[in-house]
Design a protein around this motif. Structure first.
Motif, short mmCIF file in Angstrom:
data_model
loop_
_atom_site.label_atom_id
_atom_site.label_comp_id
_atom_site.label_asym_id
_atom_site.label_seq_id
_atom_site.Cartn_x
_atom_site.Cartn_y
_atom_site.Cartn_z
N ALA A 106 0.83 -1.21 0.00
CA ALA A 106 0.00 0.00 0.00
C ALA A 106 0.86 1.26 0.00
O ALA A 106 0.58 2.22 -0.72
CB ALA A 106 -0.93 -0.01 1.21
N ALA A 107 1.93 1.26 0.80
CA ALA A 107 2.83 2.41 0.84
C ALA A 107 3.54 2.62 -0.49
O ALA A 107 3.74 3.77 -0.92
CB ALA A 107 3.87 2.22 1.96
N MET A 108 3.89 1.54 -1.16
CA MET A 108 4.56 1.66 -2.45
C MET A 108 3.61 2.21 -3.51
O MET A 108 4.01 3.02 -4.36
CB MET A 108 5.07 0.29 -2.88
CG MET A 108 6.18 0.33 -3.91
SD MET A 108 7.71 1.03 -3.28
CE MET A 108 7.77 2.56 -4.17
N ILE A 109 2.35 1.79 -3.46
CA ILE A 109 1.36 2.33 -4.40
C ILE A 109 1.16 3.83 -4.17
O ILE A 109 1.14 4.63 -5.11
CB ILE A 109 0.02 1.58 -4.25
CG1 ILE A 109 0.18 0.13 -4.71
CG2 ILE A 109 -1.08 2.27 -5.04
CD1 ILE A 109 -1.04 -0.73 -4.47
N VAL A 110 1.05 4.21 -2.89
CA VAL A 110 0.88 5.63 -2.56
C VAL A 110 2.12 6.43 -2.98
O VAL A 110 2.01 7.48 -3.62
CB VAL A 110 0.62 5.80 -1.05
CG1 VAL A 110 0.66 7.27 -0.65
CG2 VAL A 110 -0.73 5.21 -0.68
N GLY A 111 3.31 5.93 -2.61
CA GLY A 111 4.54 6.65 -2.92
C GLY A 111 4.79 6.77 -4.41
O GLY A 111 5.17 7.84 -4.90
N ALA A 112 4.58 5.67 -5.15
CA ALA A 112 4.83 5.71 -6.60
C ALA A 112 3.81 6.61 -7.31
O ALA A 112 4.18 7.37 -8.21
CB ALA A 112 4.77 4.30 -7.17
N THR A 113 2.55 6.54 -6.90
CA THR A 113 1.52 7.37 -7.54
C THR A 113 1.79 8.85 -7.32
O THR A 113 1.78 9.66 -8.26
CB THR A 113 0.13 7.00 -7.01
OG1 THR A 113 -0.11 5.60 -7.24
CG2 THR A 113 -0.94 7.82 -7.70
N VAL A 210 2.43 7.55 5.55
CA VAL A 210 3.66 7.90 6.29
C VAL A 210 4.84 7.12 5.73
O VAL A 210 5.93 7.67 5.50
CB VAL A 210 3.47 7.61 7.79
CG1 VAL A 210 4.80 7.72 8.53
CG2 VAL A 210 2.46 8.58 8.39
N LEU A 211 4.64 5.82 5.48
CA LEU A 211 5.75 4.99 4.99
C LEU A 211 6.11 5.32 3.55
O LEU A 211 7.28 5.24 3.16
CB LEU A 211 5.35 3.52 5.10
CG LEU A 211 6.47 2.49 4.93
CD1 LEU A 211 7.58 2.70 5.96
CD2 LEU A 211 5.92 1.07 5.05
N GLY A 212 5.12 5.72 2.74
CA GLY A 212 5.39 6.01 1.34
C GLY A 212 5.81 7.44 1.07
O GLY A 212 6.18 7.77 -0.06
N GLY A 267 11.84 -0.61 -7.29
CA GLY A 267 12.20 -1.93 -6.77
C GLY A 267 13.04 -1.86 -5.52
O GLY A 267 12.77 -2.54 -4.52
N TYR A 268 14.08 -1.03 -5.54
CA TYR A 268 14.92 -0.90 -4.36
C TYR A 268 14.16 -0.24 -3.21
O TYR A 268 14.40 -0.56 -2.04
CB TYR A 268 16.17 -0.09 -4.70
CG TYR A 268 17.15 -0.82 -5.57
CD1 TYR A 268 17.57 -2.10 -5.24
CD2 TYR A 268 17.67 -0.26 -6.73
CE1 TYR A 268 18.47 -2.80 -6.04
CE2 TYR A 268 18.57 -0.94 -7.54
CZ TYR A 268 18.96 -2.21 -7.18
OH TYR A 268 19.84 -2.91 -7.97
N SER A 269 13.26 0.67 -3.53
CA SER A 269 12.47 1.32 -2.48
C SER A 269 11.55 0.31 -1.82
O SER A 269 11.33 0.37 -0.61
CB SER A 269 11.65 2.47 -3.07
OG SER A 269 12.49 3.47 -3.61
N PHE A 270 11.01 -0.62 -2.59
CA PHE A 270 10.15 -1.65 -2.01
C PHE A 270 10.93 -2.49 -1.01
O PHE A 270 10.43 -2.78 0.09
CB PHE A 270 9.58 -2.53 -3.12
CG PHE A 270 8.62 -3.58 -2.64
CD1 PHE A 270 7.28 -3.27 -2.49
CD2 PHE A 270 9.05 -4.86 -2.33
CE1 PHE A 270 6.37 -4.23 -2.04
CE2 PHE A 270 8.16 -5.81 -1.87
CZ PHE A 270 6.82 -5.51 -1.73
N ALA A 271 12.14 -2.90 -1.38
CA ALA A 271 12.96 -3.67 -0.45
C ALA A 271 13.33 -2.86 0.78
O ALA A 271 13.35 -3.37 1.90
CB ALA A 271 14.23 -4.16 -1.17
N TYR A 272 13.60 -1.57 0.58
CA TYR A 272 13.93 -0.70 1.70
C TYR A 272 12.75 -0.56 2.66
O TYR A 272 12.90 -0.63 3.88
CB TYR A 272 14.35 0.67 1.17
CG TYR A 272 14.27 1.78 2.20
CD1 TYR A 272 15.22 1.89 3.21
CD2 TYR A 272 13.23 2.71 2.16
CE1 TYR A 272 15.13 2.90 4.17
CE2 TYR A 272 13.14 3.72 3.09
CZ TYR A 272 14.09 3.81 4.09
OH TYR A 272 14.00 4.80 5.03
N LEU A 273 11.55 -0.38 2.11
CA LEU A 273 10.37 -0.24 2.96
C LEU A 273 10.08 -1.52 3.73
O LEU A 273 9.67 -1.49 4.88
CB LEU A 273 9.16 0.14 2.11
CG LEU A 273 9.16 1.52 1.46
CD1 LEU A 273 7.89 1.73 0.65
CD2 LEU A 273 9.31 2.61 2.50
#
Length: 337
Positions: A106-113, A210-212, A267-273
């Motif tokens: 969910a955070a990755m979807i929010v952050g990427a969007t 917050v996470l994204g 991709g790297y951000s997903f692993a970091y999160l």
């Protein structure tokens, strides 16, 4: 492509073994005594109880012997038993991992969007108020500590305004559905509880944002920089000269070419999160891997600490592999070495 994937998969067990070795060695050099998590304070002065605890948990063996036993058990899928929960670490991790995965996705979807949208707007409206506001947002998102942002948003939106729920995955009075996937949003739908599904999504908004947030800032800066370069190229001028609409030029041509390096960052951000959601899960009482790692560190639960490290390392390696594959698929001109 097949040979490349096979080489990466063959090398992965050796990398995991290196992670296991490093995590095991780090737990042995800490000053804390793991017996404090096993034996009560009253019994610490009893030599017989201490000796029995050491023998039961293998703490009376030498370091090489303990390492060999742990690696041998690990090959059989046994990560040891937690000092605190008294359950197998693998069972605890499998129980906690879906909650973290749900939050991170969910955070990755929010952050990427948010990041891609702001990056495109900032590049298209270069040196305007929109551009300056986007860069300010990116700087603010990358600079503000996660714990401060989480507490501030929780206080404003949950305590003061009451428009969003507080910590947790569901309302305190709600009865959780039967666990099928571990993803609360999916399990509520499988149980036919649409009201609980909305409640789960509502509880997911604040921690995911917050996470994204920091990821959105990083992505927006990258997209803006690449979009500025691509929008000045000749094929963009040619597309406009042929009468293509601005939306098609920006999204269909410029943004499409920008997504190749952006995929790597995502991709790297997903692993970091996934490995760095500790503070967010602690603030929002999210029962995932991050809060489990915090409890393990506080209680000197060495098997749990090593288990979390192994799972985080494996996920990081798999994410890197998938990112590299996606990069090649998105850009066929790249040749795998």
């Amino acid at each position: 492509m097949t040979r490349y994937i096979l080489r990466r998969l063959i090398a992965m067990p050796f990398l995991v073994l290196g992670i296991v070795t490093l995590a095991f060695l780090l737990t042995t050099v800490t000053k804390g005594d793991p017996l404090t998590a096993i034996v009560s304070d009253r019994q610490m002065n009893n030599p017989e109880v201490v000796a029995a605890a050491k023998a039961k948990w293998g703490l009376d063996r030498s370091l090489p012997e303990r390492y060999a036993i742990y690696v041998g058990n690990l090959f059989q899928g046994d990560m040891g038993t937690s000092f605190i929960t008294r359950r197998p670490v693998a069972q605890d991790v499998l129980h906690r991992l879906p909650a973290t995965m749900e939050l991170v996705i969910a955070a990755m979807i929010v952050g990427a969007t948010i990041g891609i949208s702001l990056g495109v707007l900032a590049a298209y409206f270069h040196n305007t108020a929109i551009d300056h506001a986007s860069r300010l947002f990116a700087l603010f998102g990358s600079s503000v500590p996660v714990f401060w942002l989480g507490l501030a948003l929780l206080y404003v939106f949950s305590v003061q305004w009451g428009v969003l729920p507080g910590p947790g995955r569901l309302d305190a009075r709600a009865v959780a559905p039967p666990t099928v996937t571990g993803f609360m949003t999916i399990d509520t739908l499988l149980a036919g509880e649409f009201r609980l599904f909305l409640d789960a999504v509502w509880h997911l908004i604040l921690p995911a944002f917050v996470l994204g947030w920091a990821v959105a800032g990083t992505i927006s800066r990258l997209v803006r920089a690449n979009m500025l370069e691509i929008l000045s190229r000749e094929f963009i001028l040619t597309a406009r000269a042929k009468g293509a609409g601005e939306f098609r030029v920006v999204v269909g041509h410029a943004l499409r070419n920008t997504m190749v390096p952006t995929l790597t960052v995502i991709g790297y951000s997903f692993a970091y999160l996934l490995t760095g959601a500790v503070l967010t899960e602690t603030i929002f009482s999210w029962p995932g891997m991050g809060s489990y790692a915090v409890d393990a560190a506080r209680g000197l639960d060495f098997p749990a600490i090593i288990g979390v490290t192994i799972v985080g390392g494996v996920v990081f390696l798999l994410t890197n592999l998938l990112t590299d594959i996606a990069y090649v698929v998105a850009n066929p001109r790249v040749r795998l070495g």
